[in-house]
Design an enzyme around this catalytic site. Structure first.
Site, mmCIF file in Angstrom:
data_model
loop_
_atom_site.group_PDB
_atom_site.id
_atom_site.type_symbol
_atom_site.label_atom_id
_atom_site.label_comp_id
_atom_site.label_asym_id
_atom_site.label_seq_id
_atom_site.Cartn_x
_atom_site.Cartn_y
_atom_site.Cartn_z
ATOM 1 N N ASP A 169 0.843 -1.197 0.000
ATOM 2 C CA ASP A 169 0.000 0.000 0.000
ATOM 3 C C ASP A 169 0.880 1.250 0.000
ATOM 4 O O ASP A 169 1.926 1.283 0.649
ATOM 5 C CB ASP A 169 -0.878 0.042 1.247
ATOM 6 C CG ASP A 169 -1.920 -1.060 1.271
ATOM 7 O OD1 ASP A 169 -2.150 -1.664 0.213
ATOM 8 O OD2 ASP A 169 -2.491 -1.311 2.339
ATOM 9 N N ASP A 170 0.430 2.267 -0.682
ATOM 10 C CA ASP A 170 1.028 3.604 -0.594
ATOM 11 C C ASP A 170 2.514 3.639 -0.940
ATOM 12 O O ASP A 170 3.291 4.341 -0.310
ATOM 13 C CB ASP A 170 0.826 4.193 0.809
ATOM 14 C CG ASP A 170 -0.629 4.194 1.215
ATOM 15 O OD1 ASP A 170 -1.476 4.469 0.346
ATOM 16 O OD2 ASP A 170 -0.926 3.920 2.384
ATOM 17 N N CYS A 226 -6.459 0.420 -0.863
ATOM 18 C CA CYS A 226 -5.902 -0.924 -0.724
ATOM 19 C C CYS A 226 -6.906 -2.042 -0.969
ATOM 20 O O CYS A 226 -6.635 -2.953 -1.754
ATOM 21 C CB CYS A 226 -5.253 -1.076 0.647
ATOM 22 S SG CYS A 226 -6.345 -0.772 2.038
ATOM 23 N N LYS A 280 -2.417 -8.468 5.155
ATOM 24 C CA LYS A 280 -3.769 -7.974 5.433
ATOM 25 C C LYS A 280 -4.696 -8.366 4.293
ATOM 26 O O LYS A 280 -4.441 -8.057 3.136
ATOM 27 C CB LYS A 280 -3.732 -6.446 5.587
ATOM 28 C CG LYS A 280 -5.093 -5.848 5.909
ATOM 29 C CD LYS A 280 -5.000 -4.354 6.169
ATOM 30 C CE LYS A 280 -4.800 -3.574 4.890
ATOM 31 N NZ LYS A 280 -4.902 -2.111 5.096
ATOM 32 N N HIS A 304 -14.727 -5.562 12.180
ATOM 33 C CA HIS A 304 -13.627 -5.398 13.118
ATOM 34 C C HIS A 304 -13.372 -6.704 13.849
ATOM 35 O O HIS A 304 -14.238 -7.222 14.543
ATOM 36 C CB HIS A 304 -13.936 -4.279 14.110
ATOM 37 C CG HIS A 304 -14.302 -2.999 13.428
ATOM 38 N ND1 HIS A 304 -13.432 -2.348 12.578
ATOM 39 C CD2 HIS A 304 -15.439 -2.287 13.412
ATOM 40 C CE1 HIS A 304 -14.027 -1.259 12.106
ATOM 41 N NE2 HIS A 304 -15.239 -1.218 12.594
#
Length: 203
Positions: A33-34, A80, A130, A139
């Site tokens: 990611d990123d 993502c 992830k 969650h």
């Protein structure tokens, strides 16, 4: 899980062929990611020569030299979960269930995935990192609640964070996750939650 550090939890697909490795190569796909393509060590040589700040990683440099660099590969989405959903299902964002408008933790479609395609080609598959596209409780979801748990979508083995928010708590045992019903972030090793074994483990 007694070590102080976990393998950095990136979305990573590892596929190992059942037999005849000389004819079929192992495949390691790393999705971060990123991170811009220019941040990779393979593209930092000029900055290093000029004495400018640059990142180097011998392992990634070796992977690039001995493997393939996909210089015309573009992410399907700037977020993502949607990017992973399109990558693993091959579905364009215009037709995907998990789309760019912050649709984290929705389950990906019950359809062929990159994992099932690799399995059908004779590979053993693993996903480490992830997931965030499994469905179930947003969650601290569980394999039982997740309709698209990785092992139900083409991966023989899974290790990592199932839900999106847990992936943002980098010390899963010590760093409380106030949104989670258990107040902890779940790290799953197959179908077993191993957060309690992650003493000072940085993910």
């Amino acid at each position: 899980m007694r070590g102080k550090h976990l393998f950095p939890l990136l979305s990573l697909l590892l596929a190992v062929p059942f037999a005849m490795a000389a004819q079929r190569p192992n495949v390691i796909l790393i999705l971060m990611d990123d991170m811009g393509w220019g941040d990779l060590p393979s593209y930092q040589d000029q900055r290093m020569k000029e004495g400018l700040p640059a990142m180097d990683n011998p392992g990634l440099r070796t992977l690039a030299r001995e493997g393939m660099t996909l210089t015309r590969h573009y992410s399907s989405a700037p977020l993502c979960a949607p990017a992973r959903a399109s990558l693993f299902t091959g579905v364009h964002q215009g037709h995907a269930k998990v789309i760019r408008d912050r649709s984290f933790d929705l389950p990906i479609e019950h359809a062929p995935t990159l994992g099932t395609v690799m399995q059908s080609a004779g590979y053993r598959t693993a996903l480490i990192g992830k997931w965030g596209i499994g469905g179930g409780t947003e969650h601290a979801g569980t394999p039982q609640e997740s309709t698209s748990y990785p092992t139900r979508r083409g991966f023989d083995y899974y290790f990592g964070y199932l839900d999106h928010v847990s992936g943002h708590h980098h010390y899963p045992k010590e760093d409380p996750n106030p949104i989670s019903p258990t107040k902890r972030s779940g790290i799953w090793d197959g179908d077993k939650c191993v957060t309690a074994d992650c003493d000072k483990a940085y993910s």
